[in-house]
Design an enzyme around this catalytic site. Sequence first.
Site, short mmCIF file in Angstrom:
data_model
loop_
_atom_site.label_atom_id
_atom_site.label_comp_id
_atom_site.label_asym_id
_atom_site.label_seq_id
_atom_site.Cartn_x
_atom_site.Cartn_y
_atom_site.Cartn_z
N SER A 130 -20.15 -1.46 -10.76
CA SER A 130 -20.53 -2.65 -11.53
C SER A 130 -19.31 -3.47 -11.89
O SER A 130 -18.20 -2.93 -12.08
CB SER A 130 -21.22 -2.17 -12.81
N TYR A 154 -21.48 3.84 -20.60
CA TYR A 154 -22.08 3.45 -19.31
C TYR A 154 -20.97 3.02 -18.34
O TYR A 154 -20.90 3.49 -17.21
CB TYR A 154 -23.09 2.30 -19.51
N LYS A 158 -19.31 4.61 -14.52
CA LYS A 158 -19.01 3.89 -13.26
C LYS A 158 -17.55 4.12 -12.87
O LYS A 158 -17.23 4.41 -11.72
CB LYS A 158 -19.28 2.39 -13.42
P1 NAD Z 1 -33.06 0.88 -12.32
O1 NAD Z 1 -33.09 1.62 -13.61
O2 NAD Z 1 -34.16 -0.06 -12.03
O3 NAD Z 1 -32.94 1.92 -11.10
C1 NAD Z 1 -32.31 3.17 -11.22
C2 NAD Z 1 -33.29 4.22 -10.70
O4 NAD Z 1 -32.68 5.51 -10.76
C3 NAD Z 1 -34.58 4.28 -11.51
O5 NAD Z 1 -35.67 4.14 -10.63
C4 NAD Z 1 -34.55 5.65 -12.18
O6 NAD Z 1 -35.86 6.20 -12.32
C5 NAD Z 1 -33.67 6.43 -11.22
N1 NAD Z 1 -32.93 7.56 -11.81
C6 NAD Z 1 -32.15 7.55 -12.91
N2 NAD Z 1 -31.62 8.76 -13.11
C7 NAD Z 1 -32.05 9.56 -12.11
C8 NAD Z 1 -31.85 10.92 -11.77
N3 NAD Z 1 -31.09 11.73 -12.52
N4 NAD Z 1 -32.47 11.42 -10.67
C9 NAD Z 1 -33.25 10.63 -9.90
N5 NAD Z 1 -33.48 9.32 -10.18
C10 NAD Z 1 -32.89 8.80 -11.27
O7 NAD Z 1 -31.64 0.13 -12.24
P2 NAD Z 1 -31.13 -0.95 -11.20
O8 NAD Z 1 -30.94 -2.22 -11.94
O9 NAD Z 1 -31.93 -0.92 -9.97
O10 NAD Z 1 -29.67 -0.37 -10.94
C11 NAD Z 1 -29.38 0.49 -9.84
C12 NAD Z 1 -27.93 0.93 -9.94
O11 NAD Z 1 -27.09 -0.24 -9.96
C13 NAD Z 1 -27.60 1.71 -11.22
O12 NAD Z 1 -26.68 2.72 -10.89
C14 NAD Z 1 -26.95 0.66 -12.11
O13 NAD Z 1 -26.05 1.24 -13.02
C15 NAD Z 1 -26.22 -0.19 -11.07
N6 NAD Z 1 -25.97 -1.56 -11.54
C16 NAD Z 1 -27.02 -2.32 -11.98
C17 NAD Z 1 -26.77 -3.60 -12.47
C18 NAD Z 1 -27.91 -4.46 -12.98
O14 NAD Z 1 -27.66 -5.44 -13.67
N7 NAD Z 1 -29.17 -4.16 -12.69
C19 NAD Z 1 -25.47 -4.14 -12.46
C20 NAD Z 1 -24.44 -3.33 -11.97
C21 NAD Z 1 -24.70 -2.04 -11.52
C1 UD1 Z 2 -24.39 -6.46 -19.29
C2 UD1 Z 2 -23.60 -5.24 -19.70
C3 UD1 Z 2 -22.77 -4.76 -18.50
C4 UD1 Z 2 -23.69 -4.48 -17.30
C5 UD1 Z 2 -24.49 -5.76 -16.99
C6 UD1 Z 2 -25.48 -5.57 -15.86
C7 UD1 Z 2 -23.18 -5.45 -22.11
C8 UD1 Z 2 -22.14 -5.64 -23.18
N1 UD1 Z 2 -22.75 -5.55 -20.85
O1 UD1 Z 2 -23.49 -7.43 -18.87
O2 UD1 Z 2 -22.08 -3.58 -18.83
O3 UD1 Z 2 -22.93 -4.12 -16.18
O4 UD1 Z 2 -25.22 -6.15 -18.18
O5 UD1 Z 2 -26.45 -4.62 -16.21
O6 UD1 Z 2 -24.34 -5.16 -22.40
N2 UD1 Z 2 -27.42 -12.89 -23.24
C9 UD1 Z 2 -28.04 -13.61 -24.24
N3 UD1 Z 2 -29.21 -13.12 -24.75
C10 UD1 Z 2 -29.81 -11.97 -24.30
C11 UD1 Z 2 -29.16 -11.26 -23.27
C12 UD1 Z 2 -27.98 -11.73 -22.77
O7 UD1 Z 2 -27.54 -14.65 -24.66
O8 UD1 Z 2 -30.87 -11.59 -24.83
C13 UD1 Z 2 -26.17 -13.42 -22.65
C14 UD1 Z 2 -25.00 -12.48 -22.78
O9 UD1 Z 2 -24.32 -12.68 -23.98
C15 UD1 Z 2 -24.17 -12.86 -21.55
C16 UD1 Z 2 -25.23 -13.29 -20.52
O10 UD1 Z 2 -26.39 -13.60 -21.28
O11 UD1 Z 2 -23.34 -13.97 -21.82
C17 UD1 Z 2 -25.56 -12.20 -19.52
O12 UD1 Z 2 -25.92 -11.02 -20.22
P1 UD1 Z 2 -26.46 -9.70 -19.48
O13 UD1 Z 2 -27.57 -10.06 -18.60
O14 UD1 Z 2 -26.71 -8.67 -20.52
O15 UD1 Z 2 -25.25 -9.27 -18.54
P2 UD1 Z 2 -23.70 -8.97 -18.88
O16 UD1 Z 2 -23.35 -9.44 -20.23
O17 UD1 Z 2 -22.91 -9.50 -17.77
#
Ligand code: NAD
Ligand code: UD1
Length: 349
Positions: A130, A154, A158
């Site tokens: 991430s 969290y 990563k």
């Molecule tokens: P998500 O929660 O929708 O998907 C994660 C999946 O993993 C879920 O379906 C959950 O049921 C499964 N899971 C969790 N723990 C498990 C375990 N121990 N065994 C088997 N399955 C398990 O999240 P997402 O948004 O699809 O994110 C996927 C990956 O990308 C995650 O590792 C997350 O940290 C990373 N990531 C997400 C974002 C974001 O904003 N969505 C940003 C950066 C990184």
């Molecule tokens: C957040 C996480 C980051 C994670 C990423 C993707 C925190 C501090 N950081 O980042 O670790 O990798 O999500 O899952 O939680 N915002 C609002 N109102 C809301 C929600 C968000 O104003 O209800 C603003 C935030 O302040 C930010 C922007 O929207 O400026 C994006 O927020 P968000 O979607 O949570 O992503 P990140 O802040 O990038």
Amino acid sequence: MAKTVLVTGGAGYIGSHTVLQLLIGEFRVVVVDNLDNASDVAIERVAELAGERGRNLEFHQIDLRDKPALEKLFASKSNFDAVIHFAGLKAVGESVQKPLMYYNNNITGTITLLEVMSAHGCKKLVFSSSATVYGWPKEVPCTEEFPICAMNPYGRTKLFIEEICRDIHRSDPEWKIILLRYFNPVGAHPSGYIGEDPRGIPNNLMPFVQQVAVGRRPALTVYGTDYSTKDGTGVRDYIHVVDLSDGHIAALNKLSDAKIGCEVYNLGTGKGTSVLEMVAAFDKASGKKIPLVMAGRRPGDAEIVYASTEKAECELHWKAKYGIDEMCRDQWNWASKNPWGYGSPDSSN
Ligand code: NAD
Ligand code: UD1
């Protein structure tokens, strides 16, 4: 012969979209997910969207920390060509409250997976890292060479997993690992059939906006209006989830490159968008006016974060295609067709 890919967390938001792109790309896909933060309906819908190729999808409800179950799965297959590892917990606030749960799930789950892969000679991995590892970057765009840090448990999971991967590759160069640092995935498949369906109160901006738009929440709280940005609100690099998914196919292709070791790539668009710009784009796409409540900064938030996309463009030959208008169009299409996600008003909160 079609390649077979194991996708952990494949029922989740990014996982389900990637599984669909893999099936369309003629891969065979085996999904492992404990359904902790996902619904099996997502898997059914992915199979339907893939048409004929939906036959190439298999689903196993397994927790990654259940080593015997994982062993059994690997033993039952001739081999996986590669693993895409999405499975993990991802709520920053919850990770501060329950660090052990996060370390146990994300780190123990990953180590168990890596051990089983190694035992079965499967040494190709794509891992979901991430942009959180850039913390509050001193400058933008963030390049892959920037120092990495973590602001919460969290983020530390990563960071630790990235280091574990680098150590494994150093100890055994047969491992080929790609660490993908995602910026802010938003949007949904253009069909409106699959999308993001967070449990509980959404932490991230667009899932919250979406729930306001369908009447599940009264207003969006804007966290911080005094940042040194164009309109005072935080700036991020939003990327369409379908573009992000395609980035995984590019990474899988790169794993066939004999020279690759353990390599990091940003997946973003390289463009910064403020909270108010994103809300305006969503208002336009949905024809709604999202009510806003201006508030103070959210602890731990950075001011401006966006990606340098050069390395992914040059080496993965991948570039995001969609802009924020398409992201908001598809987010709204999904939300309006599925106001309660995969569930019903009774199953959500
Ligand atoms: P998500 O929660 O929708 O998907 C994660 C999946 O993993 C879920 O379906 C959950 O049921 C499964 N899971 C969790 N723990 C498990 C375990 N121990 N065994 C088997 N399955 C398990 O999240 P997402 O948004 O699809 O994110 C996927 C990956 O990308 C995650 O590792 C997350 O940290 C990373 N990531 C997400 C974002 C974001 O904003 N969505 C940003 C950066 C990184
Ligand atoms: C957040 C996480 C980051 C994670 C990423 C993707 C925190 C501090 N950081 O980042 O670790 O990798 O999500 O899952 O939680 N915002 C609002 N109102 C809301 C929600 C968000 O104003 O209800 C603003 C935030 O302040 C930010 C922007 O929207 O400026 C994006 O927020 P968000 O979607 O949570 O992503 P990140 O802040 O990038």
